[in-house]
Enzyme design. Structure first.
Site, PDB file in Angstrom:
ATOM      1  N   ALA A   8       0.895  -1.180   0.036  1.00 39.22           N
ATOM      2  CA  ALA A   8       0.010  -0.149   0.072  1.00 39.22           C
ATOM      3  C   ALA A   8       0.837   1.167  -0.004  1.00 39.22           C
ATOM      4  O   ALA A   8       0.277   2.252  -0.277  1.00 39.22           O
ATOM      5  CB  ALA A   8      -0.997  -0.025   1.154  1.00 39.22           C
ATOM      6  N   GLY A   9       2.239   0.997   0.351  1.00 39.20           N
ATOM      7  CA  GLY A   9       2.801   2.507   0.590  1.00 39.20           C
ATOM      8  C   GLY A   9       3.135   2.967  -0.723  1.00 39.20           C
ATOM      9  O   GLY A   9       3.331   2.563  -1.623  1.00 39.20           O
ATOM     10  N   GLY A  84       1.184   2.949   8.681  1.00 40.91           N
ATOM     11  CA  GLY A  84       2.098   2.148   9.310  1.00 40.91           C
ATOM     12  C   GLY A  84       1.756   0.555   8.930  1.00 40.91           C
ATOM     13  O   GLY A  84       0.901   0.317   8.466  1.00 40.91           O
ATOM     14  N   GLY A 137      15.370  -2.641  11.627  1.00 42.36           N
ATOM     15  CA  GLY A 137      15.054  -2.981  12.951  1.00 42.36           C
ATOM     16  C   GLY A 137      15.987  -4.228  13.193  1.00 42.36           C
ATOM     17  O   GLY A 137      16.068  -5.342  12.576  1.00 42.36           O
ATOM     18  N   ASN A 162      15.520  -7.784  11.175  1.00 42.28           N
ATOM     19  CA  ASN A 162      13.981  -8.128  10.660  1.00 42.28           C
ATOM     20  C   ASN A 162      13.885  -7.851   9.294  1.00 42.28           C
ATOM     21  O   ASN A 162      13.892  -6.766   8.831  1.00 42.28           O
ATOM     22  CB  ASN A 162      13.123  -7.112  11.359  1.00 42.28           C
ATOM     23  CG  ASN A 162      11.847  -7.565  11.184  1.00 42.28           C
ATOM     24  OD1 ASN A 162      11.517  -8.597  10.329  1.00 42.28           O
ATOM     25  ND2 ASN A 162      10.660  -6.745  11.801  1.00 42.28           N
ATOM     26  N   HIS A 311      22.409   9.161 -29.621  1.00 47.93           N
ATOM     27  CA  HIS A 311      24.143   9.206 -29.972  1.00 47.93           C
ATOM     28  C   HIS A 311      24.925   9.833 -29.025  1.00 47.93           C
ATOM     29  O   HIS A 311      24.689  10.970 -28.450  1.00 47.93           O
ATOM     30  CB  HIS A 311      24.378   9.286 -31.337  1.00 47.93           C
ATOM     31  CG  HIS A 311      23.791  10.594 -31.849  1.00 47.93           C
ATOM     32  ND1 HIS A 311      22.317  10.879 -31.985  1.00 47.93           N
ATOM     33  CD2 HIS A 311      24.225  11.835 -32.326  1.00 47.93           C
ATOM     34  CE1 HIS A 311      22.147  12.043 -32.441  1.00 47.93           C
ATOM     35  NE2 HIS A 311      23.076  12.616 -32.711  1.00 47.93           N
TER      36      HIS A 311
END
Length: 401
Positions: A8-9, A84, A137, A162, A311
């Site tokens: 979703a981000g 988040g 993390g 993580n 070119h």
């Protein structure tokens, strides 16, 4: 079992490349990065997906549809606010029963590693040994059980991070519902792991192969990895006098004109015209409908579709968006004189060789010079003989037109 993919981000750190597309649709070896994930999960034995979408979601829905083309089933749910990763997880509530795999959509991982985490007891988190743990993390563990998670610490207590791959039971949704905003105003998925860590039952599963794509220059590493086992596949036209060294993929409808020299691994999409007398060096990926003109050289770069590089142009170790047009004689530098790591917008790429990040629909006049570490926003217009340095905002006009 099914897989929930977080897609979703916007991916603000990937700017300007995400101005017109969601982060997960950025190409790796001419396929969206999330397509590589879907195929890896499918090859690991999971064929049912829920994609959590939001920013420019239509791009994802239009490309994947119901997943039939890939032999999988895909459903969608929307994260409206992008507040988040914990909030993204909650968007899948009610669609999941029992055990499931949860993955961030902005990485590359193998089917073998996915099988490895699926074989663990739940809850579990994939961990990976990183050379830059301060950017992630950090996980501490004892006897395979997670004892702590430390988010982006400047003095991390280790180098095991993580990896953003989890195996959960559906009781994780109860923990997600109890989340409160973090100091940066987001609902953090890692906060939902705290009860499991306190109980001593969050398993740490080491991954053997993992590539994070959090910044534009990570696309170079991702493409390098994706092309490591490339096999030649020539479906386009190759004129007499072309030399191909190593693995080269040339899609149908493309042509390599006489005098062109390509050092693989290299992938060239459909509808491209390359040459005559073009030099393409290893780990270069060229999207569909591009033109690379006479006496131009590309090295270790990712070129998005419909971009024209005529070119006497040189582009090294760079990421170039769609629908760009380079004026003849334009050069992109890729090495500092002091040989130190290149920075883009004050952020280290971790690479001694990196050229520029160039957004969509950028037009260069003739004989422009793009300095090492430049970031050029979408729809920028650059006048002839202009030196481009630093960060250029979207829709800027620089130099004399």
């Amino acid at each position: 079992m099914l897989c929930v993919l977080l897609a979703a981000g916007e991916g603000k750190r990937m700017a300007p490349l995400t101005a017109t597309r969601p982060k997960v649709m950025l190409p790796v070896a001419n396929r969206p990065m999330i397509e590589h994930l879907i195929c890896a999960v499918r090859d690991a034995g999971i064929d049912t997906f829920i994609l959590v979408v939001g920013y420019r979601e239509k791009k994802i829905r239009d490309y994947f549809g119901n997943g039939e083309k890939w032999g999988v089933s895909i459903r969608y749910t929307v994260q409206r606010s992008q507040a988040g990763t914990g909030d993204a997880l909650r968007a899948a509530k009610g669609l999941v029963k029992g055990q499931f795999l949860l993955m961030n959509g902005d990485m590359i991982v193998t089917a073998d590693d996915i099988r490895r985490i699926c074989a663990s007891p739940a809850p579990a988190v994939g961990v990976f040994e990183s050379k830059t743990p301060e950017q992630y993390g950090v996980i501490t563990e004892t006897d395979g059980k997670v004892t702590g998670i430390y988010e982006k610490s400047q003095n991390p207590p280790g180098n095991m991070i993580n990896a953003g791959i989890y195996l959960f039971d559906d009781d994780i949704f109860a923990e997600a519902d109890r989340l409160v905003p973090s100091p940066r105003g987001e609902y953090e998925l890692t906060d939902a792991l705290v009860p499991a860590i306190s109980r001593g039952n969050l398993h740490a599963v080491p991954l053997l192969s993992w590539c994070d794509i959090g910044a534009p220059w990570n696309l170079l590493e991702a493409n390098e990895n994706a092309l490591a086992d490339l096999t030649s596949d020539i479906r386009g036209d190759v004129e007499e006098g072309v030399i191909l060294k190593g693995a080269v993929v040339l899609a149908e409808g493309s042509v390599l004109r006489s005098g062109t020299y390509i050092e693989g691994p290299c992938v060239i999409g459909s509808g491209c015209t390359i040459g005559p007398h073009v030099y393409i060096r290893g780990h270069t990926v060229i999207g569909n409908d591009c033109h690379i003109g006479h006496a131009s050289e590309l090295k270790n770069s990712v070129i998005f579709p419909r971009t024209k590089i005529p070119h006497f142009t040189y582009i090294g170790d760079s990421v170039v968006g769609s629908d760009c047009n380079f004026g003849a004689g334009t050069k992109v530098a890729n090495l500092r004189h002091d040989k130190k790591h290149v920075k883009v917008g004050g952020v280290s790429t971790g690479r001694k060789k990196f050229g520029a990040v160039i957004g969509d629909n950028v037009l260069f006049g003739i004989n422009c010079s793009v300095n090492v570490g430049a970031s050029v926003g979408r729809d920028v217009r650059v006048g002839p003989h202009t030196v481009v340095s630093g960060t250029i905002a979207d829709e800027s006009v620089i130099g004399r037109n």
